[in-house]
Write an enzyme that holds these catalytic residues in place. Structure first.
Site, PDB file in Angstrom:
ATOM      1  NE  ARG A 216      -3.957  -2.020   0.185  1.00  0.00           N
ATOM      2  CZ  ARG A 216      -5.118  -2.059   0.809  1.00  0.00           C
ATOM      3  NH1 ARG A 216      -5.515  -1.017   1.487  1.00  0.00           N
ATOM      4  NH2 ARG A 216      -5.878  -3.109   0.735  1.00  0.00           N
TER       5      ARG A 216
ATOM      6  NE  ARG B 271      -8.003   5.917   2.533  1.00  0.00           N
ATOM      7  CZ  ARG B 271      -8.666   5.674   3.659  1.00  0.00           C
ATOM      8  NH1 ARG B 271      -9.363   6.627   4.238  1.00  0.00           N
ATOM      9  NH2 ARG B 271      -8.637   4.481   4.204  1.00  0.00           N
TER      10      ARG B 271
ATOM     11  NE  ARG C 255      -9.552   6.894  -6.708  1.00  0.00           N
ATOM     12  CZ  ARG C 255      -9.932   6.234  -5.633  1.00  0.00           C
ATOM     13  NH1 ARG C 255      -9.073   5.546  -4.945  1.00  0.00           N
ATOM     14  NH2 ARG C 255     -11.207   6.236  -5.242  1.00  0.00           N
TER      15      ARG C 255
ATOM     16  CG  ASP D  57      -8.758  -4.039  -4.267  1.00  0.00           C
ATOM     17  OD1 ASP D  57      -8.215  -3.437  -3.324  1.00  0.00           O
ATOM     18  OD2 ASP D  57      -9.573  -4.972  -4.102  1.00  0.00           O
TER      19      ASP D  57
ATOM     20  CE1 TYR E 150     -12.687  -7.801   1.930  1.00  0.00           C
ATOM     21  CE2 TYR E 150     -10.953  -9.244   1.106  1.00  0.00           C
ATOM     22  CZ  TYR E 150     -11.355  -8.179   1.888  1.00  0.00           C
ATOM     23  OH  TYR E 150     -10.447  -7.489   2.634  1.00  0.00           O
TER      24      TYR E 150
HETATM   25  O1  1CP Z   1       0.187   0.135  -3.186  1.00  0.00           O
HETATM   26  C1  1CP Z   1      -0.294  -1.024  -3.220  1.00  0.00           C
HETATM   27  O2  1CP Z   1      -0.047  -1.865  -2.342  1.00  0.00           O
HETATM   28  C2  1CP Z   1      -1.099  -1.427  -4.438  1.00  0.00           C
HETATM   29  C3  1CP Z   1      -2.498  -1.274  -4.336  1.00  0.00           C
HETATM   30  C4  1CP Z   1      -3.419  -2.257  -3.624  1.00  0.00           C
HETATM   31  C5  1CP Z   1      -3.242  -3.606  -3.244  1.00  0.00           C
HETATM   32  C6  1CP Z   1      -1.988  -4.448  -3.338  1.00  0.00           C
HETATM   33  C7  1CP Z   1      -4.736  -1.916  -3.305  1.00  0.00           C
HETATM   34  C8  1CP Z   1      -5.334  -0.592  -3.550  1.00  0.00           C
HETATM   35  N1  1CP Z   1      -5.363  -3.020  -2.811  1.00  0.00           N
HETATM   36  C9  1CP Z   1      -4.483  -4.050  -2.741  1.00  0.00           C
HETATM   37  C10 1CP Z   1      -4.736  -5.442  -2.324  1.00  0.00           C
HETATM   38  C11 1CP Z   1      -5.841  -5.694  -1.376  1.00  0.00           C
HETATM   39  N2  1CP Z   1      -7.115  -5.244  -1.416  1.00  0.00           N
HETATM   40  C12 1CP Z   1      -5.719  -6.581  -0.282  1.00  0.00           C
HETATM   41  C13 1CP Z   1      -4.492  -7.338   0.060  1.00  0.00           C
HETATM   42  C14 1CP Z   1      -3.509  -6.465   0.747  1.00  0.00           C
HETATM   43  C15 1CP Z   1      -3.811  -6.153   2.181  1.00  0.00           C
HETATM   44  O3  1CP Z   1      -3.952  -7.106   2.981  1.00  0.00           O
HETATM   45  O4  1CP Z   1      -3.841  -4.970   2.525  1.00  0.00           O
HETATM   46  C16 1CP Z   1      -6.952  -6.626   0.364  1.00  0.00           C
HETATM   47  C17 1CP Z   1      -7.319  -7.427   1.584  1.00  0.00           C
HETATM   48  C18 1CP Z   1      -7.828  -5.778  -0.355  1.00  0.00           C
HETATM   49  C19 1CP Z   1      -9.253  -5.532  -0.068  1.00  0.00           C
HETATM   50  C20 1CP Z   1      -9.490  -4.086   0.120  1.00  0.00           C
HETATM   51  N3  1CP Z   1      -9.559  -3.193  -0.909  1.00  0.00           N
HETATM   52  C21 1CP Z   1      -9.618  -3.377   1.316  1.00  0.00           C
HETATM   53  C22 1CP Z   1      -9.558  -3.963   2.713  1.00  0.00           C
HETATM   54  C23 1CP Z   1     -10.909  -4.053   3.337  1.00  0.00           C
HETATM   55  C24 1CP Z   1     -10.917  -4.960   4.534  1.00  0.00           C
HETATM   56  O5  1CP Z   1     -11.310  -6.130   4.377  1.00  0.00           O
HETATM   57  O6  1CP Z   1     -10.529  -4.515   5.629  1.00  0.00           O
HETATM   58  C25 1CP Z   1      -9.805  -2.027   0.994  1.00  0.00           C
HETATM   59  C26 1CP Z   1     -10.029  -0.872   1.919  1.00  0.00           C
HETATM   60  C27 1CP Z   1      -9.748  -1.934  -0.416  1.00  0.00           C
HETATM   61  C28 1CP Z   1      -9.822  -0.714  -1.243  1.00  0.00           C
HETATM   62  C29 1CP Z   1      -8.505  -0.234  -1.718  1.00  0.00           C
HETATM   63  N4  1CP Z   1      -7.603  -0.986  -2.437  1.00  0.00           N
HETATM   64  C30 1CP Z   1      -6.502  -0.220  -2.758  1.00  0.00           C
HETATM   65  C31 1CP Z   1      -6.740   1.091  -2.223  1.00  0.00           C
HETATM   66  C32 1CP Z   1      -5.798   2.255  -2.383  1.00  0.00           C
HETATM   67  C33 1CP Z   1      -7.978   1.060  -1.574  1.00  0.00           C
HETATM   68  C34 1CP Z   1      -8.664   2.206  -0.857  1.00  0.00           C
HETATM   69  C35 1CP Z   1      -9.724   2.778  -1.710  1.00  0.00           C
HETATM   70  C36 1CP Z   1      -9.518   4.197  -2.116  1.00  0.00           C
HETATM   71  O7  1CP Z   1      -8.404   4.772  -2.111  1.00  0.00           O
HETATM   72  O8  1CP Z   1     -10.546   4.779  -2.495  1.00  0.00           O
END
Ligand code: 1CP
Length: 347
Positions: A30, A34, A43, A79, A154
């Protein structure tokens, strides 16, 4: 597939392959997102899933942390639910929540939502990866996918869940349907990784973020064969594979033998102990607690040095956090951390 000549000397790729490195490589899960004001700017007014499907935005957002921090690897901005959306699952990523599924999978009839993933379903990913590989030059790009268990969590829960009760009810209560679901998800995850490597990604990470919710014996029976299959389908492509989960202390031995060259470790197990559990022929990635970045710099630096020292016990170490960058993290602290890792580990 590492077409850029400079990539061969990449500290990140060398550490993954357990080769000597000029310094310990570092990147952050990540790292895009944000915590960066430049991310919030691009964004603005664009929904998450729309951003993931626009190669121009994916390229820009992926490059932002590389420019700002000088990290040793980029990770594709996408994602884990993007390939599910691409095969037609009705889902959205809700701000402040995460992925939300319109029709959760609870019965065999619900599996109809999950067909196989074709490269044309994610042409925008191919385009983004190709554009990024050109822009990144000697900095490797990491592609990724969600592992079958974390994707299933999910799809079955319908969104983020603390206890995964529906997922476990299905897994323990209907093993036949569980196998069918996991098999389809492994096919989709494997296909998604192959698309990214074919387009030029230099490494892949399989995110099994929530698998720490399972006891070792159940992981072995219900999950591991499917993750192994995903890793095996990219094995012949010759790029390093990283296998990551949270709360996996009791699973590290199994993660070490599931096929990946690198095992991601969260912040709960020190790297020297993790290396003993994972085995002598695997590199490690991790494992500074992302919450420590909110402490005064002296505390951050002290803990980062401990991670570096502990990481020397492994035959290869990629510095990272134990989980993703928290949204309110100060980007300047991450910049200082990258410099510290580079300076203190320089041969
Ligand atoms: O920079 C990076 O790492 C690349 C971007 C990335 C990655 C690798 C995003 C962007 N998502 C992910 C993978 C992801 N998505 C995982 C595995 C990594 C981890 O464990 O953190 C998981 C579990 C998700 C599911 C997900 N997508 C969540 C978690 C929700 C929960 O279950 O608690 C969330 C909040 C998202 C949305 C998301 N994905 C990525 C971003 C930047 C965001 C936030 C949304 C936004 O900015 O509007």
């Amino acid at each position: 597939m590492t077409s850029h000549a400079g990539l061969r000397g990449s500290a990140f790729l060398r550490a993954c392959r357990r080769e000597p490195v000029p310094h310990t490589p570092v990147w952050f899960m990540r790292q895009a997102g944000r915590s960066l004001p430049e991310y919030r700017r691009v964004r603005e007014g664009v929904a998450m899933l729309d951003a993931c499907r626009r190669p121009d935005l994916v390229t820009e957002i992926t490059l932002q942390p590389v420019r700002r921090y000088g990290v040793d690897a980029a990770i594709l901005f996408s994602d884990i639910v993007v390939p599910l959306k691409a095969v037609g699952v009705d889902l959205d990523i809700k701000p402040g929540v995460g992925p939300v599924i319109a029709r959760p999978i609870r019965a065999e009839a619900d599996l109809g939502q999950l067909r196989g993933l074709e490269p044309d379903d994610v042409g925008y990913v191919t385009e983004a990866v190709q554009s990024l590989v050109g822009e990144l030059g000697a900095t490797p790009l990491i592609g990724f996918a969600g592992a079958p268990f974390t994707l299933a969590s999910y799809l079955v829960e319908g969104g983020p869940s603390r206890n995964l009760e529906n997922t476990k009810a299905l897994m323990y209560g209907n093993p036949g349907l569980w196998e069918l679901l996991m098999t389809r998800l492994a096919d989709i995850a494997g296909a998604f990784l192959r698309v990214q490597v074919a387009a030029g990604a230099s490494a892949v990470q399989l995110f099994d973020s929530w698998v720490g919710a399972l006891p070792a014996a159940d992981y072995a029976r219900f999950v591991r064969p499917h993750s192994e299959r995903v890793l095996a389908t990219v094995g012949e492509l010759g790029v390093p594979r990283i296998h990551f989960g949270v709360g996996t202390g009791e699973l590290l031995g199994q993660l070490g033998s599931a096929g990946a060259e690198v095992v991601g470790v969260d912040f709960r197990v020190p790297l020297d102990e993790a290396s003993r559990r994972v085995g002598p022929d695997r590199a490690l990635q991790g494992n500074l607690d992302p919450a420590i970045l909110f402490a005064p710099w002296d505390a951050v630096a002290r803990r980062a040095r401990e991670v570096l020292v502990s990481g020397r016990a492994a035959p290869g170490h990629v510095f990272n956090l134990g989980h993703g960058v928290l949204p309110d993290t100060d980007p300047d602290v991450l910049a200082r951390l990258v410099d510290l890792v580079h300076e203190e580990s320089a041969a």
